[in-house]
Design a protein around this motif. Sequence first.
Motif, PDB file in Angstrom:
ATOM      1  N   GLU A   1       0.828  -1.217   0.000  1.00 20.65           N
ATOM      2  CA  GLU A   1       0.000   0.000   0.000  1.00 20.65           C
ATOM      3  C   GLU A   1       0.857   1.259   0.000  1.00 20.65           C
ATOM      4  O   GLU A   1       0.558   2.228  -0.685  1.00 20.65           O
ATOM      5  CB  GLU A   1      -0.925   0.003   1.224  1.00 20.65           C
ATOM      6  N   LYS A   2       1.941   1.238   0.781  1.00 23.15           N
ATOM      7  CA  LYS A   2       2.861   2.365   0.823  1.00 23.15           C
ATOM      8  C   LYS A   2       4.224   1.922   0.307  1.00 23.15           C
ATOM      9  O   LYS A   2       4.571   0.745   0.343  1.00 23.15           O
ATOM     10  CB  LYS A   2       2.994   2.893   2.258  1.00 23.15           C
ATOM     11  N   ALA A   3       4.996   2.885  -0.191  1.00 23.04           N
ATOM     12  CA  ALA A   3       6.354   2.588  -0.651  1.00 23.04           C
ATOM     13  C   ALA A   3       7.234   2.208   0.532  1.00 23.04           C
ATOM     14  O   ALA A   3       7.055   2.727   1.644  1.00 23.04           O
ATOM     15  CB  ALA A   3       6.925   3.803  -1.375  1.00 23.04           C
ATOM     16  N   CYS A   4       8.195   1.306   0.292  1.00 24.45           N
ATOM     17  CA  CYS A   4       8.996   0.796   1.409  1.00 24.45           C
ATOM     18  C   CYS A   4      10.036   1.806   1.883  1.00 24.45           C
ATOM     19  O   CYS A   4      10.396   1.834   3.060  1.00 24.45           O
ATOM     20  CB  CYS A   4       9.663  -0.518   1.029  1.00 24.45           C
ATOM     21  N   GLY A   5      10.550   2.627   0.970  1.00 24.89           N
ATOM     22  CA  GLY A   5      11.562   3.615   1.331  1.00 24.89           C
ATOM     23  C   GLY A   5      12.954   3.045   1.480  1.00 24.89           C
ATOM     24  O   GLY A   5      13.905   3.784   1.756  1.00 24.89           O
ATOM     25  N   LYS A   6      13.119   1.729   1.285  1.00 20.82           N
ATOM     26  CA  LYS A   6      14.402   1.081   1.534  1.00 20.82           C
ATOM     27  C   LYS A   6      15.030   0.460   0.290  1.00 20.82           C
ATOM     28  O   LYS A   6      16.257   0.304   0.240  1.00 20.82           O
ATOM     29  CB  LYS A   6      14.232  -0.007   2.600  1.00 20.82           C
ATOM     30  N   CYS A   7      14.228   0.064  -0.672  1.00 17.48           N
ATOM     31  CA  CYS A   7      14.791  -0.558  -1.877  1.00 17.48           C
ATOM     32  C   CYS A   7      15.556   0.489  -2.689  1.00 17.48           C
ATOM     33  O   CYS A   7      15.414   1.703  -2.471  1.00 17.48           O
ATOM     34  CB  CYS A   7      13.699  -1.207  -2.719  1.00 17.48           C
ATOM     35  N   GLY A   8      16.368   0.027  -3.638  1.00  9.54           N
ATOM     36  CA  GLY A   8      17.182   0.941  -4.422  1.00  9.54           C
ATOM     37  C   GLY A   8      16.367   1.977  -5.164  1.00  9.54           C
ATOM     38  O   GLY A   8      16.768   3.142  -5.280  1.00  9.54           O
ATOM     39  N   ALA A   9      15.202   1.565  -5.685  1.00  4.23           N
ATOM     40  CA  ALA A   9      14.355   2.497  -6.430  1.00  4.23           C
ATOM     41  C   ALA A   9      13.834   3.608  -5.521  1.00  4.23           C
ATOM     42  O   ALA A   9      13.830   4.788  -5.894  1.00  4.23           O
ATOM     43  CB  ALA A   9      13.195   1.735  -7.068  1.00  4.23           C
ATOM     44  N   CYS A  10      13.387   3.242  -4.324  1.00  6.73           N
ATOM     45  CA  CYS A  10      12.911   4.249  -3.362  1.00  6.73           C
ATOM     46  C   CYS A  10      14.042   5.172  -2.926  1.00  6.73           C
ATOM     47  O   CYS A  10      13.860   6.389  -2.818  1.00  6.73           O
ATOM     48  CB  CYS A  10      12.307   3.576  -2.132  1.00  6.73           C
ATOM     49  N   GLN A  11      15.213   4.589  -2.653  1.00  7.81           N
ATOM     50  CA  GLN A  11      16.348   5.382  -2.201  1.00  7.81           C
ATOM     51  C   GLN A  11      16.725   6.440  -3.239  1.00  7.81           C
ATOM     52  O   GLN A  11      16.964   7.600  -2.906  1.00  7.81           O
ATOM     53  CB  GLN A  11      17.546   4.466  -1.945  1.00  7.81           C
ATOM     54  N   GLU A  12      16.757   6.029  -4.499  1.00 10.32           N
ATOM     55  CA  GLU A  12      17.118   6.968  -5.567  1.00 10.32           C
ATOM     56  C   GLU A  12      16.042   8.044  -5.726  1.00 10.32           C
ATOM     57  O   GLU A  12      16.344   9.220  -5.939  1.00 10.32           O
ATOM     58  CB  GLU A  12      17.315   6.206  -6.884  1.00 10.32           C
ATOM     59  N   ARG A  13      14.786   7.650  -5.598  1.00 11.51           N
ATOM     60  CA  ARG A  13      13.688   8.616  -5.700  1.00 11.51           C
ATOM     61  C   ARG A  13      13.765   9.648  -4.571  1.00 11.51           C
ATOM     62  O   ARG A  13      13.675  10.858  -4.811  1.00 11.51           O
ATOM     63  CB  ARG A  13      12.352   7.870  -5.659  1.00 11.51           C
ATOM     64  N   LEU A  14      13.928   9.161  -3.343  1.00  9.54           N
ATOM     65  CA  LEU A  14      13.987  10.066  -2.196  1.00  9.54           C
ATOM     66  C   LEU A  14      15.176  11.016  -2.292  1.00  9.54           C
ATOM     67  O   LEU A  14      15.082  12.195  -1.940  1.00  9.54           O
ATOM     68  CB  LEU A  14      14.045   9.255  -0.905  1.00  9.54           C
ATOM     69  N   GLU A  15      16.291  10.501  -2.789  1.00 12.30           N
ATOM     70  CA  GLU A  15      17.475  11.342  -2.978  1.00 12.30           C
ATOM     71  C   GLU A  15      17.190  12.453  -3.995  1.00 12.30           C
ATOM     72  O   GLU A  15      17.586  13.611  -3.795  1.00 12.30           O
ATOM     73  CB  GLU A  15      18.647  10.484  -3.458  1.00 12.30           C
ATOM     74  N   ALA A  16      16.493  12.102  -5.078  1.00 12.71           N
ATOM     75  CA  ALA A  16      16.175  13.096  -6.104  1.00 12.71           C
ATOM     76  C   ALA A  16      15.299  14.212  -5.548  1.00 12.71           C
ATOM     77  O   ALA A  16      15.527  15.399  -5.825  1.00 12.71           O
ATOM     78  CB  ALA A  16      15.490  12.419  -7.288  1.00 12.71           C
ATOM     79  N   PHE A  17      14.294  13.844  -4.743  1.00 13.17           N
ATOM     80  CA  PHE A  17      13.433  14.874  -4.142  1.00 13.17           C
ATOM     81  C   PHE A  17      14.229  15.733  -3.159  1.00 13.17           C
ATOM     82  O   PHE A  17      14.089  16.959  -3.149  1.00 13.17           O
ATOM     83  CB  PHE A  17      12.233  14.229  -3.449  1.00 13.17           C
ATOM     84  N   SER A  18      15.076  15.086  -2.354  1.00 14.57           N
ATOM     85  CA  SER A  18      15.858  15.824  -1.368  1.00 14.57           C
ATOM     86  C   SER A  18      16.779  16.840  -2.035  1.00 14.57           C
ATOM     87  O   SER A  18      16.862  18.003  -1.607  1.00 14.57           O
ATOM     88  CB  SER A  18      16.674  14.838  -0.526  1.00 14.57           C
ATOM     89  N   LEU A  19      17.452  16.417  -3.099  1.00 15.48           N
ATOM     90  CA  LEU A  19      18.413  17.297  -3.764  1.00 15.48           C
ATOM     91  C   LEU A  19      17.730  18.377  -4.598  1.00 15.48           C
ATOM     92  O   LEU A  19      18.381  19.325  -5.036  1.00 15.48           O
ATOM     93  CB  LEU A  19      19.373  16.468  -4.620  1.00 15.48           C
ATOM     94  N   ASN A  20      16.434  18.208  -4.835  1.00 15.20           N
ATOM     95  CA  ASN A  20      15.661  19.268  -5.486  1.00 15.20           C
ATOM     96  C   ASN A  20      14.902  20.122  -4.478  1.00 15.20           C
ATOM     97  O   ASN A  20      14.085  20.962  -4.861  1.00 15.20           O
ATOM     98  CB  ASN A  20      14.681  18.661  -6.509  1.00 15.20           C
ATOM     99  N   ASN A  21      15.152  19.868  -3.185  1.00 17.76           N
ATOM    100  CA  ASN A  21      14.447  20.589  -2.112  1.00 17.76           C
ATOM    101  C   ASN A  21      12.931  20.533  -2.310  1.00 17.76           C
ATOM    102  O   ASN A  21      12.227  21.530  -2.162  1.00 17.76           O
ATOM    103  CB  ASN A  21      14.911  22.049  -2.053  1.00 17.76           C
ATOM    104  N   ALA A  22      12.459  19.346  -2.679  1.00 20.26           N
ATOM    105  CA  ALA A  22      11.034  19.152  -2.966  1.00 20.26           C
ATOM    106  C   ALA A  22      10.479  18.041  -2.084  1.00 20.26           C
ATOM    107  O   ALA A  22      11.209  17.174  -1.594  1.00 20.26           O
ATOM    108  CB  ALA A  22      10.837  18.805  -4.442  1.00 20.26           C
ATOM    109  N   HIS A  23       9.172  18.069  -1.889  1.00 17.13           N
ATOM    110  CA  HIS A  23       8.486  17.063  -1.071  1.00 17.13           C
ATOM    111  C   HIS A  23       7.962  15.952  -1.957  1.00 17.13           C
ATOM    112  O   HIS A  23       7.270  16.207  -2.949  1.00 17.13           O
ATOM    113  CB  HIS A  23       7.331  17.713  -0.310  1.00 17.13           C
TER     114      HIS A  23
END
Length: 218
Positions: A190-212
Amino acid sequence: MSEKVVVIYSGGMDSFTVLHKAVQAGHEVYALSFNYGQRHVKELKVAESVCASLGINHKVVDISAINQLLAGSSLTDDIDVPEGHYEEESMKSTVVPNRNMILLSLAVGYAVSIQANKVFYGAHSGDHAIYPDCRPEFVRKMDDVCRIANYEEIAIVSPYLNESKIEILRDGLAMGLDYGQTWTCYNGREKACGKCGACQERLEAFSLNNAHDPLSYE
């Protein structure tokens, strides 16, 4: 008259951005998604919803029977999905043998049949380390062969081939795209795991764009 193109659309961030880039360029877009036996089809449902909202012609093709030939990937076999960043050696277990060559070949056949002259897909520089079928040399050679494989010349287009997911997201945010309409996680819960490689790369992209990131995480 607008140019007719095929976009390989998984429902993830990269292909979502490519899809909108093609639409905003004024192309007549035909989206093509594949069920190749991946662990879940949540991203395909997301893709269907996006295409319906945009009024884009969309086909979801079940090619899961090829799974019996493509063993050894944690995305298609009963193998645990590795956690951590994409550059870690363990992420090689997510490689599906020959996936993009297969999908591009099918998309090119579809393009010929509907008289389109380009096939778009979302390879980018962040995938180069792990996925051979996302590297520039692969894309160049596929473009060469797909221009001569039929009577009709079909070009392979990867707009973000030399850009990172960070840059793709930056471009998408500038286009005003809603990334809540995408699914990235290798797990289909139901929710993203936040731990797999795909999630990690996604979260990094949002962080480095200062976006939510609008997705919910476990």
